[in-house]
Write a protein that holds these residues in place. Sequence first.
Motif, PDB file in Angstrom:
ATOM      1  N   ALA A  61       0.740  -1.294  -0.039  1.00 12.72           N
ATOM      2  CA  ALA A  61       0.072   0.025   0.006  1.00 12.72           C
ATOM      3  C   ALA A  61       0.889   1.240   0.108  1.00 12.72           C
ATOM      4  CB  ALA A  61      -1.151  -0.156   1.169  1.00 12.72           C
ATOM      5  N   ALA A  62       1.792   1.306   0.712  1.00  9.01           N
ATOM      6  CA  ALA A  62       2.759   2.498   0.748  1.00  9.01           C
ATOM      7  C   ALA A  62       3.713   2.698  -0.424  1.00  9.01           C
ATOM      8  CB  ALA A  62       3.839   2.364   1.831  1.00  9.01           C
ATOM      9  N   GLY A  63       3.869   1.412  -1.409  1.00 15.52           N
ATOM     10  CA  GLY A  63       4.633   1.634  -2.509  1.00 15.52           C
ATOM     11  C   GLY A  63       3.450   2.282  -3.536  1.00 15.52           C
ATOM     12  N   LEU A  64       2.473   2.056  -3.594  1.00 20.36           N
ATOM     13  CA  LEU A  64       1.013   2.366  -4.371  1.00 20.36           C
ATOM     14  C   LEU A  64       0.964   3.921  -4.165  1.00 20.36           C
ATOM     15  CD1 LEU A  64      -0.389   1.331  -6.888  1.00 20.36           C
ATOM     16  CD2 LEU A  64      -2.192   0.997  -5.110  1.00 20.36           C
ATOM     17  N   GLN A  65       0.940   4.154  -2.832  1.00 15.18           N
ATOM     18  CA  GLN A  65       0.626   5.573  -2.321  1.00 15.18           C
ATOM     19  C   GLN A  65       1.830   6.579  -2.868  1.00 15.18           C
ATOM     20  OE1 GLN A  65       0.111   5.269   1.757  1.00 15.18           O
ATOM     21  NE2 GLN A  65      -2.162   5.845   1.517  1.00 15.18           N
ATOM     22  N   LEU A  66       3.126   5.814  -2.873  1.00 21.96           N
ATOM     23  CA  LEU A  66       4.259   6.710  -3.521  1.00 21.96           C
ATOM     24  C   LEU A  66       3.924   6.876  -5.035  1.00 21.96           C
ATOM     25  CD1 LEU A  66       7.186   7.660  -3.454  1.00 21.96           C
ATOM     26  CD2 LEU A  66       7.843   5.278  -3.802  1.00 21.96           C
ATOM     27  N   VAL A  67       3.473   6.114  -5.890  1.00 28.12           N
ATOM     28  CA  VAL A  67       3.262   6.235  -7.260  1.00 28.12           C
ATOM     29  C   VAL A  67       1.897   7.251  -7.169  1.00 28.12           C
ATOM     30  CG1 VAL A  67       1.852   5.144  -9.294  1.00 28.12           C
ATOM     31  CG2 VAL A  67       3.829   3.840  -7.825  1.00 28.12           C
ATOM     32  N   VAL A  68       0.921   7.294  -6.266  1.00 29.57           N
ATOM     33  CA  VAL A  68      -0.081   8.113  -6.447  1.00 29.57           C
ATOM     34  C   VAL A  68       0.546   9.668  -6.130  1.00 29.57           C
ATOM     35  CG1 VAL A  68      -2.237   8.791  -5.306  1.00 29.57           C
ATOM     36  CG2 VAL A  68      -1.867   6.645  -6.073  1.00 29.57           C
ATOM     37  N   ARG A  69       1.083   9.756  -4.970  1.00 28.11           N
ATOM     38  CA  ARG A  69       2.001  11.017  -4.813  1.00 28.11           C
ATOM     39  C   ARG A  69       2.768  11.880  -5.673  1.00 28.11           C
ATOM     40  NH1 ARG A  69       2.574   8.536   0.240  1.00 28.11           N
ATOM     41  NH2 ARG A  69       4.740   8.480  -0.221  1.00 28.11           N
ATOM     42  N   THR A  70       3.247  10.816  -6.578  1.00 25.95           N
ATOM     43  CA  THR A  70       4.100  11.333  -7.624  1.00 25.95           C
ATOM     44  C   THR A  70       3.312  11.920  -8.863  1.00 25.95           C
ATOM     45  OG1 THR A  70       6.172   9.682  -7.236  1.00 25.95           O
ATOM     46  CG2 THR A  70       5.892  10.456  -9.282  1.00 25.95           C
TER      47      THR A  70
END
Length: 126
Positions: A61-70
């Motif tokens: 989930a944190a990796g996907l949030q990183l993608v979304v924040r980018t």
Amino acid sequence: MTDRTDDAADVLPMVHPFGLRVRGDIDRASRPVLARSLAWAVRISKADIHLDLSELTFIDAAGLQLVVRTAAGLRPPRALVLVNASATVRDLLTLLSWQLDPEQRLRPEGGAADPQGPDPAPAPPR
């Protein structure tokens, strides 16, 4: 630019279209690799950034949030373009109130641009 940790993930640059190819698992150990690679891609190009997920085997989930924040940090008309996103990744993006448009650009659903996804449930009263 190849950044590898504990054989968990590779994040490799792509020239045409410009972007990154992610191979393996993105989890707590390998998330910094993805973070550095995305930051590099944002800095190096003024165009869309393509993120090829065809060889991604897992993303937390944190990796996907990183993608979304980018994606949220890119000024229009730039966008993060997800290539070969699995059904699972698409479903998780929907839970975060993000979606892929017809050109596979990552966009907030309904114009919402919160990179963290929907607000968590309020805390119970004390």
